[in-house]
Every structure is written in structure tokens, then in C-alpha cells.
Design a protein around this motif. Structure first.
Motif, short mmCIF file in Angstrom:
data_model
loop_
_atom_site.label_atom_id
_atom_site.label_comp_id
_atom_site.label_asym_id
_atom_site.label_seq_id
_atom_site.Cartn_x
_atom_site.Cartn_y
_atom_site.Cartn_z
N MET A 371 0.32 10.61 5.22
CA MET A 371 1.20 11.84 3.38
C MET A 371 0.27 10.21 2.87
O MET A 371 1.43 9.98 2.24
CB MET A 371 2.14 11.03 4.09
CG MET A 371 3.19 12.29 4.98
SD MET A 371 4.58 12.22 4.48
CE MET A 371 5.18 13.69 2.93
N SER A 373 -0.64 10.98 -0.47
CA SER A 373 -0.55 12.34 -1.17
C SER A 373 -0.80 11.43 -2.52
O SER A 373 -0.42 10.30 -2.79
CB SER A 373 1.08 13.11 -1.03
OG SER A 373 1.27 13.42 -0.14
N GLU A 376 3.61 13.48 -4.77
CA GLU A 376 4.65 13.71 -4.35
C GLU A 376 5.61 13.63 -4.87
O GLU A 376 6.79 13.53 -4.52
CB GLU A 376 4.08 13.72 -2.93
CG GLU A 376 5.29 13.59 -1.65
CD GLU A 376 4.60 14.72 -1.23
OE1 GLU A 376 4.75 16.33 -1.16
OE2 GLU A 376 3.31 15.33 -0.34
N GLY A 379 8.70 15.61 -1.38
CA GLY A 379 7.87 15.23 0.29
C GLY A 379 9.16 15.35 1.18
O GLY A 379 10.20 14.68 0.84
N GLN A 382 7.84 13.44 5.71
CA GLN A 382 8.16 11.92 6.04
C GLN A 382 9.90 12.15 6.41
O GLN A 382 10.06 11.59 7.20
CB GLN A 382 7.84 10.84 4.11
CG GLN A 382 9.38 10.72 4.07
CD GLN A 382 9.31 12.29 2.57
OE1 GLN A 382 8.23 12.66 2.08
NE2 GLN A 382 9.53 12.05 1.53
N PRO A 392 6.48 6.98 9.44
CA PRO A 392 5.44 7.85 7.56
C PRO A 392 4.87 6.73 7.49
O PRO A 392 5.46 5.26 7.44
CB PRO A 392 6.73 8.35 6.89
CG PRO A 392 8.15 7.71 7.24
CD PRO A 392 8.21 7.15 8.28
N VAL A 394 2.23 6.31 4.25
CA VAL A 394 2.83 7.07 2.79
C VAL A 394 1.97 6.02 1.35
O VAL A 394 2.03 4.92 1.71
CB VAL A 394 4.18 7.44 2.61
CG1 VAL A 394 4.53 8.52 3.50
CG2 VAL A 394 4.45 6.10 2.07
N ARG A 395 1.78 6.54 0.88
CA ARG A 395 1.04 6.16 -0.40
C ARG A 395 2.21 6.27 -1.20
O ARG A 395 3.25 6.87 -1.37
CB ARG A 395 -0.02 7.22 -0.71
CG ARG A 395 -0.31 5.83 -2.75
CD ARG A 395 -0.72 7.22 -3.37
NE ARG A 395 -0.67 6.71 -5.10
CZ ARG A 395 -0.67 7.01 -6.37
NH1 ARG A 395 -0.69 8.40 -5.98
NH2 ARG A 395 -0.19 6.25 -7.23
N LEU A 400 8.19 9.53 -2.30
CA LEU A 400 8.06 8.97 -1.19
C LEU A 400 8.05 7.27 -1.10
O LEU A 400 8.37 7.00 -0.11
CB LEU A 400 6.46 9.04 -0.97
CG LEU A 400 5.45 10.14 -0.53
CD1 LEU A 400 4.11 9.45 -0.07
CD2 LEU A 400 5.85 10.75 1.10
N CYS A 415 3.70 1.08 3.85
CA CYS A 415 2.86 1.62 2.75
C CYS A 415 1.68 1.59 2.38
O CYS A 415 1.46 -0.23 2.72
CB CYS A 415 4.47 1.90 1.98
SG CYS A 415 5.96 2.44 2.30
N SER A 419 -4.23 6.17 -2.96
CA SER A 419 -4.53 7.44 -2.65
C SER A 419 -6.11 6.64 -2.27
O SER A 419 -7.06 7.72 -3.20
CB SER A 419 -4.81 8.88 -3.75
OG SER A 419 -3.24 8.90 -2.71
#
Length: 475
Positions: A371, A373, A376, A379, A382, A392, A394-395, A400, A415, A419
Motif C-alpha cells: 500500500m 499510497s 489514504e 484505508g 490494511q 501490510p 504501507v507508506r 495507514l 512502514c 511514495s
């Protein structure tokens, strides 16, 4: 209390994104809590409309400037969703397969909002709360306050829930005559940068503003597609409420859409069987860690980064990983992702489109969900992933940031802060190393599966806001 939820989407009636999931779930839990809840959405030409029984409870005509559109209010007969569902049938405008994307979308959703209010006033019973969702319903708080025909509803309390503030429902003042008659001294409430901005109108006029995560509420104060100063000015009547997920729908122990059911007690064996089924379907190797993406292929979701990030990660870890993409959106991104299938056969595959059953199997059978994104607001992917024991990646943005903590901090995911292709690939490297450390890998999974993202908690936060604005006119 009597609560109306007004929305363009509601799962399983019509779904484009997370808005549908929220409107499909929150009312059920509010009903379970003892409230009278009604959900109102347009009547699209969808399978749900064709496969369920409805009764007409009201009919009338929407006056939109010089146009008159006949409309009907259809009630789903069995309350199969756990609450009362109503469809606004305006065949000239909504008898189409898609929710959005038509040249007359402004006319469609203006007519929908007017029809909803015409029906509510005809009921001769005043609801306690009208909860509007996103810009498609954003003029309702304004019309309740100032339109002459809705005078008896002016004291109804309203909430605008913002699922994505990037989309705002702009249109020109040349269409002002579409609106029911009102005192023009209030016309300034409609204006933002010399146009009518439906979301801005709702934020100005609603009694309370909610966003779908606390972090997103903070973010729209400095990144809101031109509405930053407005959100700053209404901060005292705003609250971020993190969405929940429907544990009845998203439950790996009972899910009929996956190959093998499992729980936190036996997730290793259960996930492996789902992974084998998924990899068989897409010609991948189930002995390797599987990285998946589910979502819309747009820049907002970081979809434009996926082709290059996938190619680099596969080149670096060609013997070590699989990547599977499920999504649709930008045609160029779709083409690039499809081309990768020829270059990395056996380690990569893509399904262009959306398939609900396949999405469930991917959550159950994957090791990681990507993810990256840029935006988001909350979201849900996740949360679904963690519920199914999938970690997950994720950014840190929006919801998130609120739901995923890096495993390096004894959290439930992986994490990164940007992006970018580089950040995605770096996180994949970390994920490969974590996958080989089964003890810690399983601990991360268990922390995710045990997280409380239930709607019961979320439901109570909304009810508290409703009570505050009814009793004190503030939150």
C-alpha cells in the motif's frame, strides 16, 4: 434516535471504493445498538437491484431548474442488510451500470439530494440526524437550512463525513437555478473560489465534520485540494474517527470466499492452503513469499510506482519472491503491469479488473499487501489484510499511519515514509528478511490478527457526536 445515512455508494448495493464499505457496515452496528437507521442511495442498474425485492413507498417529481424528473423511493423488502435500505429511482439519470463517470453527474447527484429531502419532508416525521457522506450529498445541510420548501426540517442536525477530500463536486453558478428556491442573501455559503463547491458547502453548513481517521483530519489542514483554510476554520466542530471493518464479512474463520478457513490459532496451515490455491490459479510458486496489491491503479494509491517497483524487486529477488496485482484504473499503468507478465513469468501475475471473491482469497493467501499510497484517508485494505494474517507494507499517511506500526517497533507491519520506488523496494527487502525469520514473522502476523478494528467501537464514537450536536449543538 432516527438516523439517515445519505450516500452515493453502499456495499453490496453499489461499490467503487471504501465509501461503500463504510456505509454498508456502520448503519448495521448503529441498528444493533438500538437506533432506527435508514440508508438512502441512488438506484443504479446493478445486480443487487435485480436480485432483491423492493416496494415503492413514495413517488414524486424532482424539479431541477426547467427539468422535471419522476422519481420513486424503493424500500428493500426484507432488511437483508441489517437496516432499512432505500433506493431513489430516477430512471432518466441513474438507470445505468456505473456509479460515476457521466457528463451529467452534477445533475444526477443534485436530483438525488433533492429527491431525498422531498421524500423526508413528505414523511411528516423529522429525523434526529442526517449523516451525509462525501460531496455527492454535500448540499443537503445547506438546503435544510435555507431552502423555503424544507423549512420544517431546518432544525435537523447534520454531519458530513469526508471519505476523500480530493473530490469536491465543483460546478458553476450558471447551474444555481437547479437548486430549490432560497433567500439569495445566503448564496455566499455556496461559493468557493468563484464556483459552487459541494464539499465546502457541507463543511460550512453541517453541525459536525468527521473524517475517516484522526491523521487524515490533521492532513487536510495543509493538503486538501484548496480547502485547507476552510478545514482549519472548522476544526472545533471536526473529529477524526478511524473506520472499522465488518468482522462478519471479513472473518477468515467463516469466510465462504476463501479455500480454507482458519483463525489466529491455526493461521499457518490455513494460510498455506489458501496460498497454494492462489498460486495454482496464477502460476506462482507457493514456497516463496507472496507480495500482493489490491486496489485502484491511480497515482493517489501509488499505482504508477508499481510497474517499476515490481520490476526492480523481481530483478533483485528473482528466485525469492512472487508479486500479484489485482486492480484497474489508469490505462497506461494497466498496460505496463500486463507487460511485466511476459518478463517475469512464474514469479509475477496480474488481474486487471476487480473481483470480490478473488480479493478475499488474496488477503487469505498472501504474505504481504503493498500500500504505497500518496493519499489514504483511512484505508481498509490494511485492516482486511491484518485480519487475514497478511502483513501490510504501507507508506505512513492518513489512516495507514493510525493503524500500522513498523515491526521494528514491535508492531504489525512494515512502514516507509515516501511514495517512491526506492522506499517500496527497500521495504520489500526488509520483508524478505522477515519472512525468513519465522518466529518474528509469525509474531507480526499475530499482532495484526488480534488488533481491534471492530465497528462496535466506531459506532459508539458516531453516536457520541450525534448526541452532542443534538444536546449542545457542538462537539
Amino acid at each position: 434516535m432516527e438516523i439517515f445515512h445519505i450516500s452515493a455508494e453502499c456495499y453490496p448495493v453499489a461499490k467503487v471504493g471504501g465509501l461503500a464499505d463504510v456505509v454498508g457496515a456502520l448503519p448495521k452496528y448503529q441498528t444493533n445498538a438500538g437506533h432506527k437507521v435508514r440508508v438512502v442511495v441512488p438506484c443504479y442498474d446493478t445486480n443487487f437491484r435485480k436480485e432483491n425485492d423492493f416496494e415503492c413507498v413514495h413517488w414524486g417529481k424532482v424539479k431541477l431548474g426547467n427539468f422535471n424528473f419522476p422519481f420513486s423511493v424503493l424500500k428493500e423488502s426484507t432488511d437483508t442488510l441489517g437496516y432499512e435500505l432505500y433506493l431513489i429511482e430516477i430512471n432518466d439519470l441513474f438507470n445505468r451500470p456505473n456509479v460515476y463517470g457521466y457528463e451529467d453527474d452534477i445533475e444526477r447527484f443534485l436530483s438525488f439530494q433533492i429527491a431525498v429531502l422531498d421524500w423526508i419532508i413528505a414523511r411528516n416525521k423529522i429525523p434526529d440526524i442526517i449523516n451525509c457522506h462525501d460531496h455527492h450529498t454535500g448540499l443537503i445541510p445547506f438546503l435544510l437550512q435555507v431552502a423555503y420548501k424544507y423549512e420544517t426540517l431546518k432544525d435537523v442536525k447534520t454531519v458530513i463525513t469526508i471519505h476523500n477530500g480530493l473530490y469536491q463536486g465543483w460546478f458553476g453558478f450558471d447551474k444555481l437555478y437547479y437548486l430549490p428556491e432560497f433567500d439569495l442573501k445566503h448564496v455566499g455559503l455556496l461559493e468557493w473560489n468563484n464556483s459552487i463547491n459541494s464539499l465546502a458547502v457541507a463543511v460550512k453548513c453541517a453541525n459536525a465534520v468527521t473524517t475517516v481517521s484522526p491523521s487524515y483530519l490533521n492532513e487536510i489542514n495543509y493538503a486538501a485540494n484548496g480547502l485547507e483554510s476552510l478545514f482549519q476554520s472548522v476544526r472545533l466542530k471536526s473529529k477524526g474517527i478511524l473506520n472499522g471493518i465488518d468482522f462478519e464479512v471479513w472473518n477468515p474463520l467463516k469466510d465462504q470466499m476463501i479455500f480454507e478457513n482458519y483463525s489466529i490459532e491455526n493461521f499457518e496451515a490455513g494460510k498455506q492452503k489458501n496460498k497454494e490455491k492462489l498460486c495454482e490459479q496464477f502460476e506462482l510458486d507457493p514456497s516463496k513469499p507472496l507480495f500482493s496489491f489490491i486496489g485502484r491503479l491511480f497515482e493517489e494509491k501509488g499505482g504508477d510506482l508499481l510497474p517499476q517497483a515490481s520490476a526492480l524487486a523481481l530483478s533483485e529477488h528473482f528466485e525469492d519472491i512472487n508479486i500479484l496485482i489485482l486492480g484497474s484504473g489508469n490505462a497506461e499503468i494497466e498496460s505496463q503491469l500486463t507487460q511485466l507478465r511476459n518478463d517475469y513469468k512464474g514469479n509475477y501475475n496480474v488481474f486487471i479488473g476487480y473481483n470480490e471473491e478473488l480479493a478475499h482469497l488474496i488477503y487469505a493467501g498472501s504474505d504481504y499487501i503493498l500500500m504505497p499510497s500518496r493519499v489514504e484517508p483511512c484505508g481498509l485494505n490494511q485492516m482486511y489484510a491484518m485480519r487475514y494474517g497478511t502483513i501490510p507494507i504501507v507508506r505512513r499517511t492518513g489512516g495507514l499511519r493510525d493503524t500500522v506500526i513498523d515491526f521494528g517497533d514491535e508492531g504489525n507491519g512494515i512502514c516507509h515514509d515516501q511514495s517512491s520506488v526506492g522506499d517500496i523496494c527497500y521495504s520489500i527487502n526488509r520483508a524478505v528478511n522477515l519472512y525468513d525469520d519465522k518466529i518474528n514473522f509469525n509474531k507480526v502476523i499475530q499482532r495484526g490478527m488480534s488488533a481491534d478494528h471492530s465497528w462496535e467501537r466506531v459506532c459508539q464514537e458516531y453516536i457520541e457526536i450525534y448526541n452532542l450536536i443534538i444536546e449542545k449543538n457542538e462537539i
